[in-house]
Design an enzyme around this catalytic site. Structure first.
Site, PDB file in Angstrom:
ATOM      1  N   ASN A 209       1.012  -0.967  -0.069  1.00  0.00           N
ATOM      2  CA  ASN A 209      -0.256   0.239  -0.073  1.00  0.00           C
ATOM      3  C   ASN A 209       1.562   1.136   0.293  1.00  0.00           C
ATOM      4  O   ASN A 209       2.013   0.990  -0.295  1.00  0.00           O
ATOM      5  CB  ASN A 209      -0.991   0.006   1.437  1.00  0.00           C
ATOM      6  CG  ASN A 209       0.083   0.251   2.637  1.00  0.00           C
ATOM      7  OD1 ASN A 209       0.103   0.708   2.846  1.00  0.00           O
ATOM      8  ND2 ASN A 209      -0.621  -1.777   3.373  1.00  0.00           N
ATOM      9  N   ASP A 278      -4.025  -5.971   4.657  1.00  0.00           N
ATOM     10  CA  ASP A 278      -4.872  -7.017   6.099  1.00  0.00           C
ATOM     11  C   ASP A 278      -5.961  -8.684   6.122  1.00  0.00           C
ATOM     12  O   ASP A 278      -5.528  -9.492   5.785  1.00  0.00           O
ATOM     13  CB  ASP A 278      -6.563  -6.183   5.844  1.00  0.00           C
ATOM     14  CG  ASP A 278      -6.355  -5.020   6.885  1.00  0.00           C
ATOM     15  OD1 ASP A 278      -5.939  -4.949   7.433  1.00  0.00           O
ATOM     16  OD2 ASP A 278      -7.564  -3.874   6.289  1.00  0.00           O
ATOM     17  N   LYS A 288       8.972 -17.000 -10.198  1.00  0.00           N
ATOM     18  CA  LYS A 288       8.313 -16.186 -10.301  1.00  0.00           C
ATOM     19  C   LYS A 288       6.532 -16.584 -11.773  1.00  0.00           C
ATOM     20  O   LYS A 288       7.307 -17.439 -12.232  1.00  0.00           O
ATOM     21  CB  LYS A 288       8.796 -15.140 -12.119  1.00  0.00           C
ATOM     22  CG  LYS A 288       9.000 -13.947 -12.042  1.00  0.00           C
ATOM     23  CD  LYS A 288       9.723 -13.115 -13.718  1.00  0.00           C
ATOM     24  CE  LYS A 288       8.982 -12.150 -14.278  1.00  0.00           C
ATOM     25  NZ  LYS A 288       9.799 -11.619 -15.138  1.00  0.00           N
ATOM     26  N   PRO A 304      -3.485 -11.482  10.533  1.00  0.00           N
ATOM     27  CA  PRO A 304      -3.319 -11.694  12.167  1.00  0.00           C
ATOM     28  C   PRO A 304      -3.744  -9.905  12.140  1.00  0.00           C
ATOM     29  O   PRO A 304      -3.063  -9.110  11.606  1.00  0.00           O
ATOM     30  CB  PRO A 304      -2.248 -12.132  12.587  1.00  0.00           C
ATOM     31  CG  PRO A 304      -1.152 -12.098  11.665  1.00  0.00           C
ATOM     32  CD  PRO A 304      -1.924 -12.499   9.960  1.00  0.00           C
ATOM     33  N   ASP A 305      -4.137  -9.771  12.560  1.00  0.00           N
ATOM     34  CA  ASP A 305      -4.288  -8.197  13.171  1.00  0.00           C
ATOM     35  C   ASP A 305      -3.742  -7.853  14.528  1.00  0.00           C
ATOM     36  O   ASP A 305      -4.387  -8.210  15.531  1.00  0.00           O
ATOM     37  CB  ASP A 305      -5.916  -7.296  13.908  1.00  0.00           C
ATOM     38  CG  ASP A 305      -5.515  -6.728  13.717  1.00  0.00           C
ATOM     39  OD1 ASP A 305      -4.836  -5.410  14.433  1.00  0.00           O
ATOM     40  OD2 ASP A 305      -6.631  -5.893  13.434  1.00  0.00           O
ATOM     41  N   PHE A 322      -3.794   3.004  14.985  1.00  0.00           N
ATOM     42  CA  PHE A 322      -3.956   4.379  13.949  1.00  0.00           C
ATOM     43  C   PHE A 322      -5.735   3.508  13.148  1.00  0.00           C
ATOM     44  O   PHE A 322      -5.866   2.676  13.191  1.00  0.00           O
ATOM     45  CB  PHE A 322      -3.331   4.952  13.264  1.00  0.00           C
ATOM     46  CG  PHE A 322      -2.121   5.732  14.082  1.00  0.00           C
ATOM     47  CD1 PHE A 322      -1.929   5.643  15.051  1.00  0.00           C
ATOM     48  CD2 PHE A 322      -2.160   7.326  13.348  1.00  0.00           C
ATOM     49  CE1 PHE A 322      -0.721   6.237  15.783  1.00  0.00           C
ATOM     50  CE2 PHE A 322      -1.019   8.115  13.598  1.00  0.00           C
ATOM     51  CZ  PHE A 322      -0.724   7.986  15.062  1.00  0.00           C
ATOM     52  N   LYS A 336     -13.838   1.233  16.973  1.00  0.00           N
ATOM     53  CA  LYS A 336     -12.388   0.463  16.591  1.00  0.00           C
ATOM     54  C   LYS A 336     -11.543   0.253  18.310  1.00  0.00           C
ATOM     55  O   LYS A 336     -11.102  -0.451  18.086  1.00  0.00           O
ATOM     56  CB  LYS A 336     -11.698   1.046  15.795  1.00  0.00           C
ATOM     57  CG  LYS A 336     -12.386   0.192  14.219  1.00  0.00           C
ATOM     58  CD  LYS A 336     -10.801   1.045  13.344  1.00  0.00           C
ATOM     59  CE  LYS A 336     -11.479   0.701  11.935  1.00  0.00           C
ATOM     60  NZ  LYS A 336     -10.756   1.795  10.853  1.00  0.00           N
TER      61      LYS A 336
HETATM   62  N1  CTP Z   1      -3.457  -2.806  12.520  1.00  0.00           N
HETATM   63  C1  CTP Z   1      -3.023  -3.381  12.692  1.00  0.00           C
HETATM   64  N2  CTP Z   1      -2.708  -5.137  12.644  1.00  0.00           N
HETATM   65  C2  CTP Z   1      -3.288  -5.479  11.419  1.00  0.00           C
HETATM   66  C3  CTP Z   1      -4.317  -4.529  10.462  1.00  0.00           C
HETATM   67  C4  CTP Z   1      -4.274  -3.584  11.168  1.00  0.00           C
HETATM   68  O1  CTP Z   1      -1.858  -4.401  13.619  1.00  0.00           O
HETATM   69  N3  CTP Z   1      -3.457  -6.530  11.152  1.00  0.00           N
HETATM   70  C5  CTP Z   1      -3.504  -1.975  12.910  1.00  0.00           C
HETATM   71  C6  CTP Z   1      -2.762  -0.881  12.518  1.00  0.00           C
HETATM   72  O2  CTP Z   1      -1.657  -0.401  12.290  1.00  0.00           O
HETATM   73  C7  CTP Z   1      -3.574   0.866  12.965  1.00  0.00           C
HETATM   74  C8  CTP Z   1      -4.531   0.267  13.139  1.00  0.00           C
HETATM   75  O3  CTP Z   1      -4.639  -1.660  13.621  1.00  0.00           O
HETATM   76  O4  CTP Z   1      -3.432   1.184  14.140  1.00  0.00           O
HETATM   77  C9  CTP Z   1      -5.871   0.101  11.968  1.00  0.00           C
HETATM   78  O5  CTP Z   1      -7.196  -0.568  12.605  1.00  0.00           O
HETATM   79  P1  CTP Z   1      -7.877  -1.886  10.684  1.00  0.00           P
HETATM   80  O6  CTP Z   1      -9.484  -2.041  11.756  1.00  0.00           O
HETATM   81  O7  CTP Z   1      -7.119  -2.598  10.738  1.00  0.00           O
HETATM   82  O8  CTP Z   1      -7.809  -0.265  10.012  1.00  0.00           O
HETATM   83  P2  CTP Z   1      -8.282  -0.966   8.749  1.00  0.00           P
HETATM   84  O9  CTP Z   1      -6.971  -1.599   8.334  1.00  0.00           O
HETATM   85  O10 CTP Z   1      -8.544   0.935   8.071  1.00  0.00           O
HETATM   86  O11 CTP Z   1     -10.536  -1.491   9.071  1.00  0.00           O
HETATM   87  P3  CTP Z   1     -11.166  -1.342   7.705  1.00  0.00           P
HETATM   88  O12 CTP Z   1     -10.088  -1.684   6.778  1.00  0.00           O
HETATM   89  O13 CTP Z   1     -11.998  -2.173   8.464  1.00  0.00           O
HETATM   90  O14 CTP Z   1     -12.196   0.198   7.937  1.00  0.00           O
END
Ligand code: CTP
Length: 403
Positions: A209, A278, A288, A304-305, A322, A336
């Site tokens: 990204n 995500d 390749k 994983p989050d 964030f 969140k």
């Molecule tokens: N984060 C993380 N690990 C992930 C995804 C996100 O630690 N796999 C953390 C990011 O660093 C940030 C926060 O979670 O602090 C963002 O939350 P998230 O819910 O993932 O935000 P978005 O991706 O914007 O979620 P959505 O698409 O559901 O709005």
């Protein structure tokens, strides 16, 4: 402040008549626990002698950049690294213009570019010079970049005018420096994630990204300036290592999670600024991928989050997340905060004209369980300093409440 908390302050003296007051300023700063080293512009040396500042600061005074003897002792780059703070008092109109333009034509302006230390300025000049649009524009630029401006005061001026432009009194400057320099996070260990992650498709391709990592790196520096020991786990960025304890470089979300989980038990605060992917490709090809087929379907699986996992630990650190939102900022951010069980969340609006990815400025709204604070559009450096202070304030508040 005790000896461990002593702050290293580089004091730049510009060529304004109030330079004589800065002799007293050195004393006042030292009384408040600062270790002060002085750098003077050429013009300043015509008003007060370097020997005077040497006597009050207890250190040799530097006046020129190309000084072979002085450079052999502490080079200007070492001096730039040494400083926790760069305070320029008096800051003349000319100095402010050169700082705003990024000119490095003498030792002091070179140090201002070479140091990562926050810049504080105590302007001093004739009232017309202060009010001049050029000076006001330079002031705006410097503020936007994160400089802290102390004064000027209004009143009688050395030139006989009355109006704004007088340097603040030494005691006022020294006092103004104190709150920002109190090492609010001394003793705290902070783990930060920053930058994007890269999720490989094959040995040469990846999903990623637009995160530049700038906000996370600026925040790591700002938290470090408040005395914290900072460990930064970073995805790939083009940024130089900030002045922090440790930088751990990773590529994928799984690597980032592994690094975080290894470090987190020794940390008091966790700040997740990383734009973690995500999803990742379900399989990463060993070779390749060739364009044999007309259509290629990628199967992605959830990563994983990391933030949620940290917040869910048995004894989690103070956890800051964030959120980047295109709409309904408050509702999504609060959802969140609750869903992930965070202590704080810093939310920013993306997709509009406001700051965000790949920009130098940004605006944030920070939420916690029973409060919020709006941090309006400003440079990422300044925003990081403000956010770092807010994190320190909330962390200390929680700490005080639980002890
Ligand atoms: N984060 C993380 N690990 C992930 C995804 C996100 O630690 N796999 C953390 C990011 O660093 C940030 C926060 O979670 O602090 C963002 O939350 P998230 O819910 O993932 O935000 P978005 O991706 O914007 O979620 P959505 O698409 O559901 O709005």
């Amino acid at each position: 402040m005790d000896q461990n908390q002593e702050s290293r302050l580089l004091l730049g003296i510009g060529g304004g008549i109030s330079a004589y007051k800065s002799v007293d300023l050195v004393r006042r700063l030292k009384e408040r626990g600062f270790d002060v080293r002085v750098v003077m512009t050429h013009a300043a040396t015509t008003l007060v002698t370097p020997l005077t500042f040497q006597a009050v600061s207890g250190h040799p005074v530097r006046t020129t950049l190309l000084d072979a003897t002085a450079e052999a002792g502490m080079s200007h780059i070492e001096l730039a690294r040494w400083a926790d703070w760069l305070l320029i008092a008096p800051a003349t109109a000319d100095l402010m213009a050169r700082l705003a333009a990024g000119i490095a034509d003498d030792l002091l302006t070179t140090l201002a570019l070479a140091t990562e230390a926050p810049l504080c300025l105590a302007p001093a000049m004739n009232q017309h010079m202060w009010r001049h649009p050029a000076t006001q524009e330079n002031l705006h630029i410097l503020r936007e970049r994160g400089a802290r401006i102390l004064g000027p005061a209004e009143g009688d001026q050395a030139c006989g005018d009355v109006g704004p432009g007088r340097m603040l009194e030494p005691i006022e400057i020294a006092e103004a420096m104190r709150p920002v320099t109190v090492h609010q996070l001394t003793g705290a260990r902070i783990l930060l994630t920053a930058g994007p992650t890269r999720e490989p498709l094959d040995p040469v391709r990846y999903l990623s990204n637009r995160s530049s990592g700038r906000m996370g790196y600026a925040l790591a520096s700002a938290l470090g300036s408040l005395g914290a020991e900072v460990v930064l786990v970073s995805g790939p960025t083009a940024l130089a290592q900030p002045r922090i304890a440790e930088l751990i470089q990773v590529e994928t979300a799984l690597d980032m999670r592994a690094a975080v989980m290894t470090q987190v038990s020794s940390c008091d605060i966790f700040v997740a600024t990383a734009a973690v992917a995500d999803y990742r490709p379900a399989e990463s090809a060993g070779r390749k991928i060739k364009k044999d087929a007309d259509e290629l379907v990628l199967r992605l699986v959830r990563n994983p989050d990391i933030l949620a996992e940290v917040a869910d630990l048995a004894s989690p650190p103070f956890t800051v997340g964030f959120a980047a939102e295109t709409d309904d900022l408050e509702r999504h951010a609060l959802a969140k905060l609750t869903a992930k069980g965070l202590d704080m969340i810093a939310a920013n609006q993306v997709g509009g004209a406001q700051g965000g990815f790949e920009r130098d400025d940004n605006a944030l709204t920070v939420f916690w369980k029973d409060g919020r604070r709006d941090l309006p559009l400003m440079s990422k450096t300044r925003l990081a300093q403000t956010l770092a202070e807010l994190i320190a304030e909330r962390y200390r508040g929680r700490h005080a409440a639980s002890t």
